[in-house]
Design a protein around this motif. Structure first.
Motif, mmCIF file in Angstrom:
data_model
loop_
_atom_site.group_PDB
_atom_site.id
_atom_site.type_symbol
_atom_site.label_atom_id
_atom_site.label_comp_id
_atom_site.label_asym_id
_atom_site.label_seq_id
_atom_site.Cartn_x
_atom_site.Cartn_y
_atom_site.Cartn_z
ATOM 1 N N SER A 1 0.842 -1.194 0.000
ATOM 2 C CA SER A 1 0.000 0.000 0.000
ATOM 3 C C SER A 1 0.877 1.243 0.000
ATOM 4 N N TYR A 2 0.242 2.382 -0.316
ATOM 5 C CA TYR A 2 0.919 3.680 -0.200
ATOM 6 C C TYR A 2 0.845 4.109 1.257
ATOM 7 N N ASP A 3 1.932 4.543 1.804
ATOM 8 C CA ASP A 3 1.946 4.888 3.226
ATOM 9 C C ASP A 3 1.324 6.245 3.500
ATOM 10 N N GLN A 4 1.548 7.215 2.608
ATOM 11 C CA GLN A 4 1.115 8.576 2.888
ATOM 12 C C GLN A 4 -0.403 8.694 2.926
ATOM 13 N N GLU A 5 -1.086 8.038 1.989
ATOM 14 C CA GLU A 5 -2.547 8.168 1.939
ATOM 15 C C GLU A 5 -3.244 6.916 2.465
ATOM 16 N N ARG A 6 -2.433 5.912 2.944
ATOM 17 C CA ARG A 6 -2.986 4.664 3.460
ATOM 18 C C ARG A 6 -3.900 3.987 2.445
ATOM 19 N N GLN A 7 -3.505 4.031 1.187
ATOM 20 C CA GLN A 7 -4.310 3.449 0.109
ATOM 21 C C GLN A 7 -3.661 2.151 -0.360
ATOM 22 N N GLU A 8 -4.472 1.098 -0.450
ATOM 23 C CA GLU A 8 -3.950 -0.184 -0.896
ATOM 24 C C GLU A 8 -3.618 -0.136 -2.380
ATOM 25 N N TYR A 9 -2.555 -0.874 -2.764
ATOM 26 C CA TYR A 9 -2.093 -0.856 -4.155
ATOM 27 C C TYR A 9 -2.988 -1.722 -5.038
ATOM 28 N N ASN A 10 -3.304 -2.917 -4.590
ATOM 29 C CA ASN A 10 -4.247 -3.822 -5.271
ATOM 30 C C ASN A 10 -3.852 -4.176 -6.706
ATOM 31 N N LYS A 11 -2.551 -4.207 -6.974
ATOM 32 C CA LYS A 11 -2.079 -4.626 -8.291
ATOM 33 C C LYS A 11 -0.940 -5.639 -8.100
ATOM 34 N N PRO A 12 -0.693 -6.497 -9.090
ATOM 35 C CA PRO A 12 0.403 -7.462 -8.961
ATOM 36 C C PRO A 12 1.759 -6.755 -8.860
ATOM 37 N N VAL A 13 2.658 -7.340 -8.096
ATOM 38 C CA VAL A 13 4.026 -6.829 -7.989
ATOM 39 C C VAL A 13 4.995 -8.005 -8.157
ATOM 40 N N THR A 14 6.252 -7.658 -8.397
ATOM 41 C CA THR A 14 7.299 -8.680 -8.556
ATOM 42 C C THR A 14 8.329 -8.539 -7.447
ATOM 43 N N LEU A 15 8.662 -9.650 -6.802
ATOM 44 C CA LEU A 15 9.714 -9.677 -5.802
ATOM 45 C C LEU A 15 10.907 -10.443 -6.373
ATOM 46 N N LYS A 16 12.103 -10.030 -5.987
ATOM 47 C CA LYS A 16 13.312 -10.721 -6.440
ATOM 48 C C LYS A 16 14.069 -11.293 -5.254
ATOM 49 N N LEU A 17 14.609 -12.504 -5.455
ATOM 50 C CA LEU A 17 15.421 -13.187 -4.444
ATOM 51 C C LEU A 17 16.836 -13.354 -4.982
ATOM 52 N N ILE A 18 17.827 -13.019 -4.171
ATOM 53 C CA ILE A 18 19.237 -13.220 -4.520
ATOM 54 C C ILE A 18 19.869 -14.100 -3.445
ATOM 55 N N VAL A 19 20.557 -15.164 -3.873
ATOM 56 C CA VAL A 19 21.222 -16.075 -2.939
ATOM 57 C C VAL A 19 22.725 -15.900 -3.112
ATOM 58 N N ARG A 20 23.408 -15.624 -2.006
ATOM 59 C CA ARG A 20 24.859 -15.416 -2.036
ATOM 60 C C ARG A 20 25.543 -16.387 -1.078
ATOM 61 N N ASP A 21 26.832 -16.681 -1.363
ATOM 62 C CA ASP A 21 27.609 -17.528 -0.466
ATOM 63 C C ASP A 21 28.262 -16.681 0.623
ATOM 64 N N ALA A 22 29.129 -17.301 1.434
ATOM 65 C CA ALA A 22 29.748 -16.593 2.556
ATOM 66 C C ALA A 22 30.631 -15.440 2.105
ATOM 67 N N ASN A 23 31.129 -15.507 0.855
ATOM 68 C CA ASN A 23 31.950 -14.434 0.297
ATOM 69 C C ASN A 23 31.131 -13.427 -0.491
ATOM 70 N N LEU A 24 29.801 -13.557 -0.383
ATOM 71 C CA LEU A 24 28.842 -12.665 -1.043
ATOM 72 C C LEU A 24 28.839 -12.797 -2.567
ATOM 73 N N ASN A 25 29.349 -13.920 -3.077
ATOM 74 C CA ASN A 25 29.224 -14.203 -4.501
ATOM 75 C C ASN A 25 27.803 -14.671 -4.786
ATOM 76 N N VAL A 26 27.215 -14.201 -5.885
ATOM 77 C CA VAL A 26 25.851 -14.589 -6.231
ATOM 78 C C VAL A 26 25.846 -16.027 -6.747
ATOM 79 N N LEU A 27 25.072 -16.887 -6.084
ATOM 80 C CA LEU A 27 24.926 -18.276 -6.503
ATOM 81 C C LEU A 27 23.725 -18.456 -7.415
ATOM 82 N N ALA A 28 22.663 -17.706 -7.148
ATOM 83 C CA ALA A 28 21.441 -17.826 -7.954
ATOM 84 C C ALA A 28 20.530 -16.642 -7.656
#
Length: 390
Positions: free
Chosen positions: A264-291
């Motif tokens: 939602s929008y915080d300022q007007e407390r209005q729900e977004y109500n539309k699809p969104v995309t989330l991204k996941l990044i997996v890194r190793d102990a040296n912060l190299n991207v694995l996937a």
């Protein structure tokens, strides 16, 4: 005339006596007085016989890259030059020549004791992207490893490392089928045999880990506020992360993160109500991207766990190693919408109580959540779920 003859005779006799005296003063010493072999910092000395030098060194003392030192009498010469010999693979012959030309020959026969080692030191399963090291029980000779189901047990590339100087049968390079146990016999240089049995199996035990206890909620996503101190509207994007440590090797299939509510929008407390995309990044102990991967969240989402499908990533998590899972809202700065990441502030141990993370990027600073430098450790433990096969 008699005086001249006498003088000549005296001169000849003097030269003859000088020559004889010179020959008698040349040394006839032509013996080897000491013989040693040095490899790195280890020095071995050997007893000298009448015309031979024999001996043995330990099986671990390789007769390569060595230095041979021989002492002979002053004025004598030796051939060949010992300093030119760097390895011994059979008998050697040396000739010592005294000052007076007399020669004495020596035969040197030094051997390494046959090794009794008959061990398989390593067994590695090579795949297109990964290499898996098997567990070796030295007492029982049992070698085991569970590998991802994506690999065909009837067509594996296996590399075996075994004791130096030993032999192995059958030749591991000729074996591809490990769908059933495979036996290898390792024979030491001294002739002692040891049998090893290799059992490779698929990782087919399904597991699930869930961290759902929540007592705190952190900003996640963009920000549309125009009245927040030190924050510009539509400038920042806040992501969440969690350290993942598994106690057994795991092929993860699904990773879930928890948001307390929909976007939602915080300022007007209005729900977004539309699809969104989330991204996941997996890194190793040296912060190299694995996937990395993305997931779509529907406009009707109003809180709960959100899944990321990991099956196509061929991701492999090794037991007791540190991995960092970061997730964020794609285009969060532009969208200006937010939700809350659920977390737990209590102390504890185990899978659910590893280090949390937070990250913040800003358009004004030209930073992005793809950069590990914008992420920092957070004192909370964020709610996650992990599924896969061990």
């Amino acid at each position: 005339m008699k005086t001249k003859i006498y003088q000549f005779t005296l001169l000849f006799f003097s030269l003859l006596m000088f020559s004889c005296a010179s020959e008698e003063s040349l040394s006839s010493e032509n013996t080897i007085q000491s013989f040693s072999i040095t490899k790195e910092s280890i020095k071995k000395e050997f007893t000298i016989g009448e015309s031979s030098i024999t001996g043995k060194v330990e099986s671990t003392f390789e007769l390569t890259d060595i230095t041979i030192a021989i002492s002979i009498p002053k004025g004598a010469k030796i051939s060949p030059d010992p300093t030119t010999i760097k390895s011994i693979s059979g008998p050697l012959a040396f000739a010592v020549t005294a000052e007076n030309g007399e020669i004495k020959n020596y035969t040197v026969d030094i051997n390494r004791e046959p090794s009794t080692d008959n061990f398989i030191l390593e067994l590695n399963v090579k795949t297109l992207n990964l290499s898996f090291s098997a567990d070796i029980n030295k007492e029982t000779g049992l070698i085991t490893r569970r590998i991802p189901e994506i690999n065909d047990l009837k067509n594996l590339n296996v590399e075996v490392k075994f004791s130096k100087h030993a032999t192995i049968t059958p030749d591991p390079k000729t074996i591809k089928d490990y769908s059933l146990p495979v036996n290898f016999t390792v024979k030491s240089e001294s002739g002692v045999e040891k049998v090893y049995q290799v059992k490779l199996q698929h990782m087919d035990i399904s597991i699930s880990r869930s961290c759902s206890e929540a007592n705190a909620w952190k900003w996640f996503g963009g920000d549309d506020r125009t009245n927040a101190p030190d924050i510009l509207a539509y400038d920042r994007n806040v992501g969440t992360g969690q350290t993942v440590i598994v106690d057994k090797n795991l092929v993860p299939s699904t990773f879930r993160i928890h948001l307390a509510e929909g976007f939602s929008y915080d300022q007007e407390r209005q729900e977004y109500n539309k699809p969104v995309t989330l991204k996941l990044i997996v890194r190793d102990a040296n912060l190299n991207v694995l996937a990395s991967t993305t997931t779509e969240v529907s406009g009707q989402f109003n809180g709960g766990f959100i899944p990321f499908d990991l099956q196509k990533l061929n991701l492999y998590l090794e037991a007791n190693k540190v991995y960092s899972f970061y997730w964020y809202l794609v285009d969060g700065e532009k969208l200006g919408i937010s939700a809350s990441s659920s977390g737990n502030t209590n102390a504890g141990s185990g899978f659910c109580f590893n280090t949390g993370y937070s990250g913040e990027s800003k358009v004004s600073a030209k930073t992005t959540l793809e950069d590990s430098k914008v992420w920092y450790k957070h004192e909370w433990h964020f709610n996650i779920e992990l599924e896969g096969k061990e």
